[in-house]
Design an enzyme around this catalytic site. Structure first.
Site, PDB file in Angstrom:
ATOM      1  N   ASP A 159       0.861  -1.181   0.000  1.00  0.00           N
ATOM      2  CA  ASP A 159       0.000   0.000   0.000  1.00  0.00           C
ATOM      3  C   ASP A 159       0.896   1.228   0.000  1.00  0.00           C
ATOM      4  OD1 ASP A 159       1.117   0.250   2.501  1.00  0.00           O
ATOM      5  OD2 ASP A 159      -0.767   0.266   3.601  1.00  0.00           O
ATOM      6  N   ASP A 177      -3.200   4.325   2.911  1.00  0.00           N
ATOM      7  CA  ASP A 177      -3.511   4.619   4.319  1.00  0.00           C
ATOM      8  C   ASP A 177      -3.167   6.073   4.613  1.00  0.00           C
ATOM      9  OD1 ASP A 177      -4.259   2.020   4.829  1.00  0.00           O
ATOM     10  OD2 ASP A 177      -2.341   1.439   5.722  1.00  0.00           O
ATOM     11  N   ASP A 230       1.479   4.721   2.359  1.00  0.00           N
ATOM     12  CA  ASP A 230       1.097   5.310   3.639  1.00  0.00           C
ATOM     13  C   ASP A 230       1.479   6.788   3.702  1.00  0.00           C
ATOM     14  OD1 ASP A 230       0.570   2.609   5.144  1.00  0.00           O
ATOM     15  OD2 ASP A 230       2.556   2.381   4.241  1.00  0.00           O
TER      16      ASP A 230
HETATM   17  N1  CTP Z   1       1.477   0.972  11.615  1.00  0.00           N
HETATM   18  C1  CTP Z   1       1.011   1.373  12.840  1.00  0.00           C
HETATM   19  N2  CTP Z   1      -0.282   1.175  13.171  1.00  0.00           N
HETATM   20  C2  CTP Z   1      -1.148   0.617  12.278  1.00  0.00           C
HETATM   21  C3  CTP Z   1      -0.684   0.201  11.031  1.00  0.00           C
HETATM   22  C4  CTP Z   1       0.641   0.396  10.724  1.00  0.00           C
HETATM   23  O1  CTP Z   1       1.781   1.893  13.628  1.00  0.00           O
HETATM   24  N3  CTP Z   1      -2.398   0.440  12.620  1.00  0.00           N
HETATM   25  C5  CTP Z   1       2.883   1.203  11.286  1.00  0.00           C
HETATM   26  C6  CTP Z   1       3.730  -0.042  11.358  1.00  0.00           C
HETATM   27  O2  CTP Z   1       4.795   0.168  12.241  1.00  0.00           O
HETATM   28  C7  CTP Z   1       4.273  -0.194   9.961  1.00  0.00           C
HETATM   29  C8  CTP Z   1       3.922   1.091   9.247  1.00  0.00           C
HETATM   30  O3  CTP Z   1       2.911   1.715   9.998  1.00  0.00           O
HETATM   31  O4  CTP Z   1       5.650  -0.363   9.984  1.00  0.00           O
HETATM   32  C9  CTP Z   1       3.451   0.860   7.855  1.00  0.00           C
HETATM   33  O5  CTP Z   1       2.515  -0.189   7.840  1.00  0.00           O
HETATM   34  P1  CTP Z   1       2.287  -1.099   6.575  1.00  0.00           P
HETATM   35  O6  CTP Z   1       1.763  -0.282   5.461  1.00  0.00           O
HETATM   36  O7  CTP Z   1       1.426  -2.237   7.016  1.00  0.00           O
HETATM   37  O8  CTP Z   1       3.731  -1.706   6.289  1.00  0.00           O
HETATM   38  P2  CTP Z   1       4.929  -1.198   5.383  1.00  0.00           P
HETATM   39  O9  CTP Z   1       6.136  -1.244   6.240  1.00  0.00           O
HETATM   40  O10 CTP Z   1       4.596   0.096   4.741  1.00  0.00           O
HETATM   41  O11 CTP Z   1       5.054  -2.354   4.305  1.00  0.00           O
HETATM   42  P3  CTP Z   1       4.355  -2.411   2.865  1.00  0.00           P
HETATM   43  O12 CTP Z   1       5.377  -1.848   1.935  1.00  0.00           O
HETATM   44  O13 CTP Z   1       4.068  -3.850   2.620  1.00  0.00           O
HETATM   45  O14 CTP Z   1       3.108  -1.594   2.905  1.00  0.00           O
HETATM   46 MN    MN Z   2      -0.261   0.676   5.529  1.00  0.00          MN
HETATM   47 MN    MN Z   3       2.766   0.369   3.705  1.00  0.00          MN
END
Ligand code: CTP
Ligand code: MN
Ligand code: MN
Length: 443
Positions: free
Chosen positions: A277, A367, A279
């Site tokens: 995703d 997100d 963020d």
């Molecule tokens: N996070 C958080 N609380 C949430 C969701 C996520 O604090 N409810 C933080 C986590 O520490 C995570 C970061 O936000 O490391 C990003 O989350 P995510 O998008 O799930 O992971 P990514 O590291 O961005 O991996 P990807 O590239 O697969 O999206």
């Molecule tokens: Mn995310």
């Molecule tokens: Mn992410």
């Protein structure tokens, strides 16, 4: 496999997102506390084995604490494992069972912790130094990821090692278990957590077609969208797509508050080439003004016709409830989990899409989180990840500095006060750590 054109039936009542909520299993063996060593095992494998053990009533600890009774490792190099264990140095290291994965597979098969036999033990043979070796200490790597610099390149190296070292056949058998493969498939759908996956499995459902054809299955709005956009949102998002989304979000934000603060976070901030995703953190320079920000951005995206799905969660943030001593899966800031429509024409080099896909657009998960500006640095640090880096940072704060760190604040338990920070550097400084750049946080 599921094909996108099948539209699931709609049910009005929507249930809260559960994807990130850990499920509570019934504990059958109170006296046994397992810890699975991630080294050599890898994260996803460890997480599946953890789920498996918990589903069978075992307690599995996420961190190696003094409460752990059984340490299980797939690392066949006893000396490096013991060296690592001694660095972590739980007080009870002398009494804890340090076991080979065979003890774990035997226990899973039996559905109870089997008696420890000599063949299960990983013996500590480290103290004997090889002949002629000097007493120069080996450079030690800190057990805390927040004291290491891990770029995305390091990852590839670790991955290669894992492939070379090979894995236990018994574990492969456990993981190829139909139940686990099915649960893995079901939880790959946006909005489907372990609980729902388990429920569907118990009803005898084994495929997406089974689920969608079953009249008694009711999908919430998130799950409907999960199925509807399955192909797109399980396909990785590229850096170019993330960049394009940044521009789109930035324009939507500027249309509301020109002075707003927008930052890319998550994996792309760590320099990853692909992510599941994109963020973002968004806030206003004036404290309190952020309250209407997310609803307005969401409205703007809707008006543009690119909002395919939105799960908005209003803020439950309350400074008076801090610091929080218990672990919480989610922070309390306002946030939204979106699915946006991204046009190929807006992405440099085109979309990262399936061969033969000529729609000219794809769905992408985005997100957005919106903390008050005085919480910005903590939220940015927390949302940049990686998850492992965050876990280690929190553990370091707790164990080494008697401080509590989360996405909202840093609290010094000795001084009984909150430590203010406007940048991530401030937080590292409070923790007595050297600053680690986002792209070095890929632990
Ligand atoms: N996070 C958080 N609380 C949430 C969701 C996520 O604090 N409810 C933080 C986590 O520490 C995570 C970061 O936000 O490391 C990003 O989350 P995510 O998008 O799930 O992971 P990514 O590291 O961005 O991996 P990807 O590239 O697969 O999206
Ligand atoms: Mn995310
Ligand atoms: Mn992410």
């Amino acid at each position: 496999m599921f094909h996108a054109p099948i539209v699931p039936r709609v049910r009005k009542r929507s249930r809260p997102a559960e994807a990130d909520v850990p499920r509570r299993e019934e504990v059958k063996f109170e006296d046994v506390r397992l810890y699975l060593v991630e080294r050599k095992m890898g994260r996803s494998r460890r997480s599946f084995l953890t789920q498996l053990a918990r589903s069978k009533g075992f307690i599995v600890e996420d961190v190696l604490s003094d409460e752990v009774t059984h340490v299980v490792s797939e690392d066949s190099h006893a000396s490096s494992l013991w060296k690592w264990l001694k660095e972590c140095a739980p007080k009870n290291l002398k009494t804890v069972n340090v076991l080979d994965i065979s003890w774990f597979t035997d226990s899973m098969r039996e559905g109870r912790p089997v008696a420890v036999e000599t063949r299960h033990l990983i013996q500590d043979n480290f103290p004997t130094l090889p002949e002629g070796s000097t007493s120069t200490p080996v450079t030690t790597v800190s057990q805390y990821a927040c004291q290491r610099r891990t770029t995305t390149e390091n990852h590839n190296k670790i991955f290669t090692e894992v492939l070379q070292c090979g894995r236990s056949f018994e574990v492969e058998k456990l993981l190829s278990d139909e139940r686990y493969q099915t649960l893995k498939l079901f939880t790959s759908v946006f909005g489907v957590g372990p609980k729902t996956a388990e429920k569907w499995y118990r009803r005898g459902l084994r495929s997406f077609t089974d689920i969608l054809a079953d009249r008694s299955v009711h999908l919430n709005r998130m799950q409907q969208n999960g199925f509807l956009h399955y192909g797109d949102i399980t396909r990785a998002v590229s850096k170019a797509e993330a960049r394009s989304l940044r521009t789109i979000i930035d324009e939507a934000v500027r249309a509301i508050t020109p002075a707003a603060i927008l930052a890319l976070t998550g994996g792309f901030r760590r320099g990853k080439e692909f992510g599941h995703d994109v963020d973002f953190i968004v806030t206003t320079p004036e404290l309190g003004k952020e309250k209407s920000l997310l609803p307005n951005i969401i409205n703007g995206l809707k008006k543009q016709g690119i909002l395919l799905f939105c799960d908005y969660q209003a803020s439950t943030f309350d400074m008076a409830k801090l610091p929080s001593y218990r672990f919480e899966a989610m922070d309390h800031f306002a946030k939204c989990f979106l699915i946006l429509r991204l046009e190929a024409s807006q992405v440099e080099g085109g979309l990262h899409s399936a061969d033969g896909d000529s729609r000219g657009w794809r769905a992408v998960r985005v997100d957005l989180v919106s903390p008050p500006v005085d919480r910005y640095a903590f939220a940015l640090l927390g949302w940049t990840g990686s998850r492992q880096f965050e876990r280690d940072l929190r553990r370091f704060a707790r164990v080494k500095q008697q401080m509590i760190l989360d996405n909202h604040c840093l609290y010094d338990k000795t001084k009984k006060e909150f430590l203010a920070a406007t940048t991530e550097k401030d937080i590292f400084a409070h923790l007595g750590l050297e600053y680690i750049e986002p792209w070095q946080r890929n632990a």
